[in-house]
Scaffold this motif. Structure first.
Motif, short mmCIF file in Angstrom:
data_model
loop_
_atom_site.label_atom_id
_atom_site.label_comp_id
_atom_site.label_asym_id
_atom_site.label_seq_id
_atom_site.Cartn_x
_atom_site.Cartn_y
_atom_site.Cartn_z
N UNK B 32 -5.60 -1.45 6.35
CA UNK B 32 -6.22 -0.43 5.49
C UNK B 32 -5.81 -0.66 4.04
N UNK B 33 -4.51 -0.95 3.84
CA UNK B 33 -4.01 -1.20 2.48
C UNK B 33 -4.72 -2.38 1.85
N UNK B 34 -4.90 -3.46 2.63
CA UNK B 34 -5.60 -4.64 2.11
C UNK B 34 -7.04 -4.29 1.76
N UNK B 35 -7.66 -3.42 2.58
CA UNK B 35 -9.03 -2.99 2.30
C UNK B 35 -9.11 -2.22 0.99
N UNK B 36 -8.13 -1.33 0.76
CA UNK B 36 -8.11 -0.54 -0.48
C UNK B 36 -7.94 -1.46 -1.68
N UNK B 37 -6.98 -2.42 -1.57
CA UNK B 37 -6.74 -3.33 -2.69
C UNK B 37 -7.98 -4.19 -2.95
N UNK B 38 -8.61 -4.65 -1.87
CA UNK B 38 -9.84 -5.45 -2.03
C UNK B 38 -10.91 -4.64 -2.76
N UNK B 39 -11.09 -3.38 -2.34
CA UNK B 39 -12.11 -2.54 -2.96
C UNK B 39 -11.79 -2.32 -4.44
N UNK B 43 -14.05 -3.58 -7.34
CA UNK B 43 -14.51 -2.53 -8.25
C UNK B 43 -14.23 -2.91 -9.70
N UNK B 44 -13.02 -3.43 -9.94
CA UNK B 44 -12.66 -3.84 -11.31
C UNK B 44 -13.55 -4.99 -11.78
N UNK B 45 -13.84 -5.92 -10.85
CA UNK B 45 -14.69 -7.06 -11.22
C UNK B 45 -16.08 -6.57 -11.61
N UNK B 46 -16.61 -5.61 -10.83
CA UNK B 46 -17.94 -5.05 -11.13
C UNK B 46 -17.90 -4.33 -12.47
N UNK B 47 -16.81 -3.55 -12.68
CA UNK B 47 -16.66 -2.82 -13.95
C UNK B 47 -16.62 -3.80 -15.12
N UNK B 48 -15.82 -4.89 -14.94
CA UNK B 48 -15.68 -5.87 -16.02
C UNK B 48 -17.02 -6.54 -16.32
N UNK B 68 0.03 -2.57 -12.81
CA UNK B 68 -0.86 -3.08 -11.76
C UNK B 68 -0.56 -4.51 -11.36
N UNK B 69 -0.03 -5.31 -12.29
CA UNK B 69 0.17 -6.72 -12.01
C UNK B 69 1.59 -7.08 -11.62
N UNK B 70 2.55 -6.24 -12.00
CA UNK B 70 3.95 -6.57 -11.70
C UNK B 70 4.58 -5.51 -10.78
N UNK B 71 4.64 -4.28 -11.27
CA UNK B 71 5.37 -3.25 -10.52
C UNK B 71 4.75 -2.98 -9.16
N UNK B 72 3.44 -2.79 -9.12
CA UNK B 72 2.78 -2.43 -7.85
C UNK B 72 2.93 -3.53 -6.79
N UNK B 76 4.91 -2.89 -3.34
CA UNK B 76 4.17 -2.92 -2.07
C UNK B 76 4.71 -4.03 -1.16
N UNK B 77 4.86 -5.22 -1.71
CA UNK B 77 5.34 -6.34 -0.89
C UNK B 77 6.78 -6.08 -0.45
N UNK B 78 7.60 -5.54 -1.38
CA UNK B 78 8.99 -5.21 -1.03
C UNK B 78 9.06 -4.17 0.08
N UNK B 79 8.21 -3.15 -0.02
CA UNK B 79 8.18 -2.09 1.00
C UNK B 79 7.78 -2.65 2.36
N UNK B 80 6.74 -3.48 2.36
CA UNK B 80 6.29 -4.07 3.63
C UNK B 80 7.35 -5.00 4.20
N UNK B 81 8.04 -5.72 3.32
CA UNK B 81 9.11 -6.62 3.78
C UNK B 81 10.21 -5.80 4.47
N UNK B 82 10.60 -4.69 3.83
CA UNK B 82 11.67 -3.86 4.42
C UNK B 82 11.20 -3.29 5.76
#
Lengths: 135, 309
Positions: B32-39, B43-48, B68-72, B76-82
Motif C-alpha cells: 500500500x505504501x509503495x502504491x501511495x508513493x507511486x501515485x 501525480x508530481x510528474x503530471x503536475x510538472x 521529500x528527498x532526504x528526510x522522508x 520510511x526505509x529506516x522504519x521498515x528496516x527496524x
C-alpha cells in the motif's frame, strides 16, 4: 650536514582536502565503508569466538560509538564542503561556469550530497546491531 | 500464471502460521505504501508537465527537496528496516515448546525431534502441534539448502558448518507444503516435504508412536531381502540391525504420506518403481537403482516396507 627543510609559508601548507582537491568527494563514502568493514569484523570475530546465542551487548556499543564518531567526521566534512568549497545542498542554477570557483562549487555540492548519503548508510549499518541482540 | 503461487498448500498468504502473518502484514503495508508513493510521484510528474512554467520560491523548493528527498526516504526505509529486523529477531529467537532439528541433504530432509526421552529420527515429513511454537535448528550436510514452508512462516538458509534457527507457530490445521528454496543441484526442485499441522493431542500420540522401534519379526522374509541387498548400509530401521546413517530413516516409512522427499504418493507401486528405477524417479540422487530385483522378491520387499507403519 642537516637535511634542508622546505619552508612552507603559514597559510599555504598543502591540505589534502581544500579548494581544488577532489579528495573530499571520496572521504565520506570511505568513512562509511570503513565503518561497515569494522562493524562486520567486530561482530564476526565476537560471534566466532564466543559462539551462537552470545549477547551482542558490547559489540553493538562499539558499532554505535564508532558510528557516532564517523557521523561526526562526516558532519565536519560537510562543514568543509560548505565553507571551503562554497557547496550548497540544493542548487537553483546550473553550475556550468568554467572557472576554479565553478568547479569548487560543483565539488562542494556533490560532496555535500555524498555526506548525507554516507551518514544515512552508517545509520542503517548501526540499526541492525541495535535491534538484533545476539549472535 | 503470475498468481499461480497464491493458492493451495504453498500459499504464503494463507495465514496458517503466526510468523507468516507477521510477514504478510509487512507485505500489505509495503504494498500500500509503495502504491501511495507511486501515485504521488506520478501525480508530481503530471503536475510538472501540466503546470504553468514559473519558478517556485527557493525556500519552499529547498524545504520540499530536503523533506521529500532526504528526510522522508530515510525515515520510511529506516522504519521498515527496524520492523523487518524485529520480525527476524522474533522468528529466530531461541525458544520453543518443541525443538526439531532438520538437516538438509541432497535432496531430502533428515528430521530429528528432540524429546525428553531422547531424539526421534524421521525424514521428509514434519508434523507440528497447532498453536505451539516449534523451534527448528537447521543444518546442512553438503551444500546450502533453504528451509521454507510458505504457508507457515519465513524461510531460512541451511548452511554447512553452521546452525541457523527458525520458529514456526502453526495457526491452521492442514497439510502444508514445504520445499528447498535455494538451488542445491540436480534434484533441487524435487526436494520437498509435507508439513502437517495436527491437534496437540494427536501430535503427542503421533510422536510417541514415531519414537517406537519398528515392529519387525527377525525372520520376516522381506527384512531378509532388505538385509541381503545391503539396504541397511544406508538406511536405518530402528529395532533391527539395519542402522545405516546415510539415507532416510525407514523405521515408520509407511506412515508417511509421501515417498522420495515429498514427490510421490506412498503406494506399493511407487515403492517398487523407486527401488528398480530410482534415477528415473529422481535424477542424480545417490541411491543406486536395483533393476535386478523383480517378481516375488521385489513384491516381498515392497510388502515389508509397506508394513513399516
Amino acid at each position: 650536514m642537516a637535511p634542508r627543510r622546505k619552508i612552507v609559508p603559514p597559510g599555504d601548507a598543502p591540505r589534502v582536502i581544500d579548494q581544488g582537491s577532489v579528495w573530499i568527494l571520496v572521504a565520506a563514502p570511505s568513512i562509511w565503508a570503513a565503518h561497515f568493514l569494522i562493524s562486520y569484523w567486530v561482530a564476526a570475530i565476537w560471534c566466532a569466538k564466543l559462539g551462537r546465542g552470545t549477547s551482542l551487548a558490547e559489540p553493538r556499543w562499539i558499532i554505535a560509538g564508532l558510528g557516532a564518531l564517523c557521523i561526526g567526521a562526516i558532519i565536519g566534512l560537510a562543514v568543509l564542503a560548505v565553507r571551503r568549497y562554497g557547496g550548497v545542498f540544493v542548487i537553483f542554477e546550473e553550475i556550468t561556469e568554467s572557472s576554479e570557483r565553478g568547479r569548487d562549487r560543483f565539488v562542494g555540492h556533490v560532496a555535500l550530497l555524498l555526506c548525507v548519503l554516507s551518514a544515512a548508510a552508517i545509520l542503517f549499518t548501526v540499526i541492525p546491531g541495535m535491534v538484533l541482540g545476539q549472535c | 500464471m503470475v498468481l499461480a503461487g497464491c493458492g493451495g498448500r504453498h500459499n504464503w498468504l494463507a495465514a496458517a502460521g503466526e510468523e507468516a502473518r507477521a510477514v504478510e502484514t509487512l507485505f500489505w503495508i509495503v504494498l500500500v505504501g509503495a502504491g501511495v508513493i507511486w501515485a504521488l510521484v506520478v501525480g508530481l510528474a503530471v503536475y510538472a508537465h501540466r503546470a504553468e512554467a514559473k519558478p517556485h520560491r527557493e525556500r519552499e523548493a529547498r524545504r520540499f527537496i530536503l523533506w521529500g528527498g532526504v528526510a522522508l526516504p530515510v525515515l520510511v526505509v529506516g522504519g521498515l528496516l527496524i520492523w523487518g529486523l524485529l520480525i527476524l529477531r522474533d522468528i529466530t529467537a531461541d525458544d520453543g515448546a518443541l525443538t526439531v532439528r532438520v538437516d538438509g541433504e541432497r535432496w531430502w530432509w533428515r528430521v530429528i525431534y528432540d524429546t525428553p526421552e531422547g531424539p526421534v529420527t524421521t525424514a521428509n515429513e514434519i508434523r507440528l502441534p497447532l498453536g505451539e511454537r516449534a523451534l527448528f535448528r537447521l543444518t546442512a550436510d553438503d551444500v546450502i539448502h533453504s528451509f521454507w514452508v510458505p504457508a507457515l512462516g519465513g524461510k531460512m538458509d541451511m548452511i554447512p558448518g553452521r546452525e541457523t534457527t527458525l520458529a514456526l507457530t502453526p495457526r491452521r490445521l492442514g497439510n502444508w507444503g514445504g520445499l528447498c528454496a535455494e538451488f542445491c543441484g540436480g534434484a533441487h526442485a524435487l526436494m520437498r516435504f509435507d508439513a502437517i499441522v495436527m491437534e496437540p493431542d494427536d501430535f503427542a500420540a503421533w510422536l510417541a508412536q514415531e519414537a517406537q522401534p519398528a515392529r519387525v519379526a527377525m525372520d520376516d522374509p522381506g527384512f531378509a531381502i532388505f538385509a541381503e541387498e545391503g539396504c541397511g548400509a544406508c538406511h536405518a530401521i530402528r529395532g533391527t540391525e539395519a542402522q545405516g546413517p546415510v539415507g532416510p530413516d525407514l523405521t515408520h516409512l509407511a506412515s508417511r504420506d509421501k515417498l522420495g522427499a515429498g514427490i510421490y504418493d506412498m503406494t506399493p507401486e511407487n515403492i517398487a518403481r523407486w527401488i528398480t528405477e530410482t534415477d528415473a524417479m529422481k535424477p542424480d540422487i545417490d541411491m543406486p537403482s536395483y533393476p535386478g530385483l523383480r517378481g516375488a522378491r521385489l513384491d516381498t520387499l515392497v510388502s515389508f516396507l509397506m508394513s513399516l507403519e
